[in-house]
Design an enzyme around this catalytic site. Structure first.
Site, PDB file in Angstrom:
ATOM      1  N   GLY A 156       0.853  -1.192   0.000  1.00  0.00           N
ATOM      2  CA  GLY A 156       0.000   0.000   0.000  1.00  0.00           C
ATOM      3  C   GLY A 156       0.882   1.233   0.000  1.00  0.00           C
ATOM      4  N   ARG A 157       0.321   2.330   0.501  1.00  0.00           N
ATOM      5  CA  ARG A 157       1.046   3.606   0.441  1.00  0.00           C
ATOM      6  C   ARG A 157       2.354   3.550   1.229  1.00  0.00           C
ATOM      7  NH1 ARG A 157      -4.844   6.020   1.148  1.00  0.00           N
ATOM      8  NH2 ARG A 157      -4.895   4.153   2.423  1.00  0.00           N
ATOM      9  N   ILE A 158       2.324   2.949   2.428  1.00  0.00           N
ATOM     10  CA  ILE A 158       3.547   2.923   3.258  1.00  0.00           C
ATOM     11  C   ILE A 158       4.573   1.964   2.637  1.00  0.00           C
ATOM     12  CG2 ILE A 158       4.481   2.408   5.556  1.00  0.00           C
ATOM     13  CD1 ILE A 158       1.652   3.232   6.659  1.00  0.00           C
ATOM     14  N   ARG A 240       1.147  -4.522  12.159  1.00  0.00           N
ATOM     15  CA  ARG A 240       0.297  -4.769  13.321  1.00  0.00           C
ATOM     16  C   ARG A 240       0.793  -6.004  14.049  1.00  0.00           C
ATOM     17  NH1 ARG A 240      -1.396  -0.545  13.356  1.00  0.00           N
ATOM     18  NH2 ARG A 240      -3.508   0.284  13.333  1.00  0.00           N
ATOM     19  N   GLU A 269      -0.152  -6.194  22.366  1.00  0.00           N
ATOM     20  CA  GLU A 269       0.525  -5.022  22.915  1.00  0.00           C
ATOM     21  C   GLU A 269      -0.450  -4.179  23.757  1.00  0.00           C
ATOM     22  OE1 GLU A 269       1.638  -3.350  19.010  1.00  0.00           O
ATOM     23  OE2 GLU A 269       0.315  -1.666  19.445  1.00  0.00           O
ATOM     24  N   HIS A 287       5.424   0.881  19.295  1.00  0.00           N
ATOM     25  CA  HIS A 287       4.414   1.344  18.320  1.00  0.00           C
ATOM     26  C   HIS A 287       4.536   2.856  18.073  1.00  0.00           C
ATOM     27  CE1 HIS A 287       0.244   0.166  16.584  1.00  0.00           C
ATOM     28  NE2 HIS A 287       0.781   1.156  15.877  1.00  0.00           N
TER      29      HIS A 287
HETATM   30  C1  8YV Z   1      -1.247   4.917  15.349  1.00  0.00           C
HETATM   31  C2  8YV Z   1      -0.963   3.144  13.548  1.00  0.00           C
HETATM   32  O1  8YV Z   1      -0.458   5.826  16.014  1.00  0.00           O
HETATM   33  O2  8YV Z   1      -2.070   4.577  12.053  1.00  0.00           O
HETATM   34  C3  8YV Z   1      -1.923   3.420  12.464  1.00  0.00           C
HETATM   35  O3  8YV Z   1      -2.553   2.478  11.979  1.00  0.00           O
HETATM   36  O4  8YV Z   1      -0.630   2.029  13.803  1.00  0.00           O
HETATM   37  C4  8YV Z   1      -0.356   4.278  14.323  1.00  0.00           C
HETATM   38  O5  8YV Z   1       0.050   5.251  13.410  1.00  0.00           O
HETATM   39  C5  8YV Z   1      -1.843   3.963  16.348  1.00  0.00           C
HETATM   40  O6  8YV Z   1      -2.642   3.008  15.722  1.00  0.00           O
HETATM   41  C6  8YV Z   1      -2.702   4.695  17.371  1.00  0.00           C
HETATM   42  O7  8YV Z   1      -3.870   5.186  16.799  1.00  0.00           O
END
Ligand code: 8YV
Length: 327
Positions: A156-158, A240, A269, A287
């Site tokens: 995806g984008r990341i 995740r 987590e 995270h």
């Molecule tokens: C968040 C993330 O900071 O955007 C996401 O999906 O995993 C992190 O950037 C985290 O989920 C808290 O909302």
């Protein structure tokens, strides 16, 4: 005219709270307590909107107990804390916070890859422990990053941001696996070659996971997959918890079946599998891949804009279930 009531489930920037307070009656969580489901339900009573982060689960139980709820805006691009089908069935709009964190998160993916391959934290612990008494030719010798083969699971984008960094910045050969293949233009831009999952695992010198969590991606990397990877390979998870079988990974790291891992996310987590805390060849971060102030501010503001846009004009910016809008 009374303002709509909303809940902000976690502590966020005062500026974002102030923006929301101009439009809504806001119940906030200044102590940043992690609420149980029962507490979340209790606080959602009478609220038409909610601002959540990844830590609040919105499922059939919550939806059934909060029939007045119309929108939940997640301050995260990932939304595995939402049961989107149940939200759609209940007529509740779900929004996430994409795009604004892409480059920052890709930067961190690379930071974790570099730290893992070049043994940055392991060597720092050694130094802090006063164990550095002399230089030696192979001390903390790590894996080469530039010019190596970068594997990406989830494009995806990341994932594309990581591919561009690898190809353009570090001269890496980029291979990827994804549910769907990128367009030829996108592949050219990322200098990335599509491969099946097995080839990805077998060929990558470094494997970065950027795939969304779902039942289908649960333990996508377990003992069998780790066994296919090169013994010299590094694994990085910024996606995740639950995508990697953390217990199996701890065994693979201890037995040096792969060289090292960099983990920003964990199954269950903020608890971390105890075996991961004792193996030396793993870099562990809490995270923080999207954690820069400008990016977190942009994520918070996008979640707020979704609440404001939807509840004041029926126009959210980044809806996940836009079918709710046409009912
Ligand atoms: C968040 C993330 O900071 O955007 C996401 O999906 O995993 C992190 O950037 C985290 O989920 C808290 O909302």
């Amino acid at each position: 005219m009374t303002k709509p009531h909303i809940l902000v489930a976690r502590a966020i920037f005062p500026e974002t709270l102030a923006r929301l307070a101009q439009q809504f009656e806001v119940e906030a969580n200044p102590d940043d307590a992690i609420w149980t489901k029962a507490q979340l339900i209790e606080r959602l009573q009478g609220k038409v909107g909610a601002f959540t982060t990844g830590s609040e689960r919105v499922d059939t139980e919550v939806l059934a107990a909060c029939p007045q709820l119309r929108i939940v805006a997640n301050m995260a691009v990932g939304y595995n804390n939402f049961d989107v089908d149940a939200m759609t069935a209940a007529g509740v709009l779900a929004t996430n916070a994409p795009d604004v964190l892409t480059e920052t998160t890709a930067d961190f993916g690379f930071a974790l890859l570099m730290a893992t391959a070049r043994r940055v934290t392991e060597s720092e612990h050694f130094l802090r422990a006063g164990k550095w008494t002399k230089w030696s030719y192979d001390m903390f010798a790590g894996a080469e990053v530039h010019g190596s083969t970068l594997g990406i699971l989830g494009m995806g984008r990341i994932g594309q941001g990581i591919a561009r960094r690898g190809a353009h910045g570090f001269g890496m050969k980029v291979i990827y696996h994804n549910r769907s293949r990128l367009s030829p233009e996108r592949e050219a831009e990322c200098e990335a070659r599509y491969v099946d999952k097995e080839e990805l695992l077998r060929t990558a010198d470094h494997l970065v996971l950027v795939v969304p969590y779902s039942a289908a991606s649960h333990h996508a990397i377990g003992a069998a997959e780790l066994a296919l990877m090169k013994r010299t390979a590094c694994l990085v998870n910024i996606a995740r918890g639950g995508i990697v079988d953390d217990a199996a990974l701890a065994v693979a790291l201890r037995e040096k079946r792969i060289a090292a891992a960099g983990l920003d996310v964990f199954e269950g987590e903020p608890k971390v599998h105890p075996d991961l805390l004792t193996v030396p060849n793993v870099v562990l971060t809490p995270h923080i891949a999207s954690a820069t102030i400008p990016t977190r501010m942009a994520m918070a503001n996008l979640a707020a804009d979704n609440l404001i846009g939807f509840l004041t004009q029926g126009k959210p910016l980044t809806p996940l279930n836009p079918e709710v809008l046409t009912r």
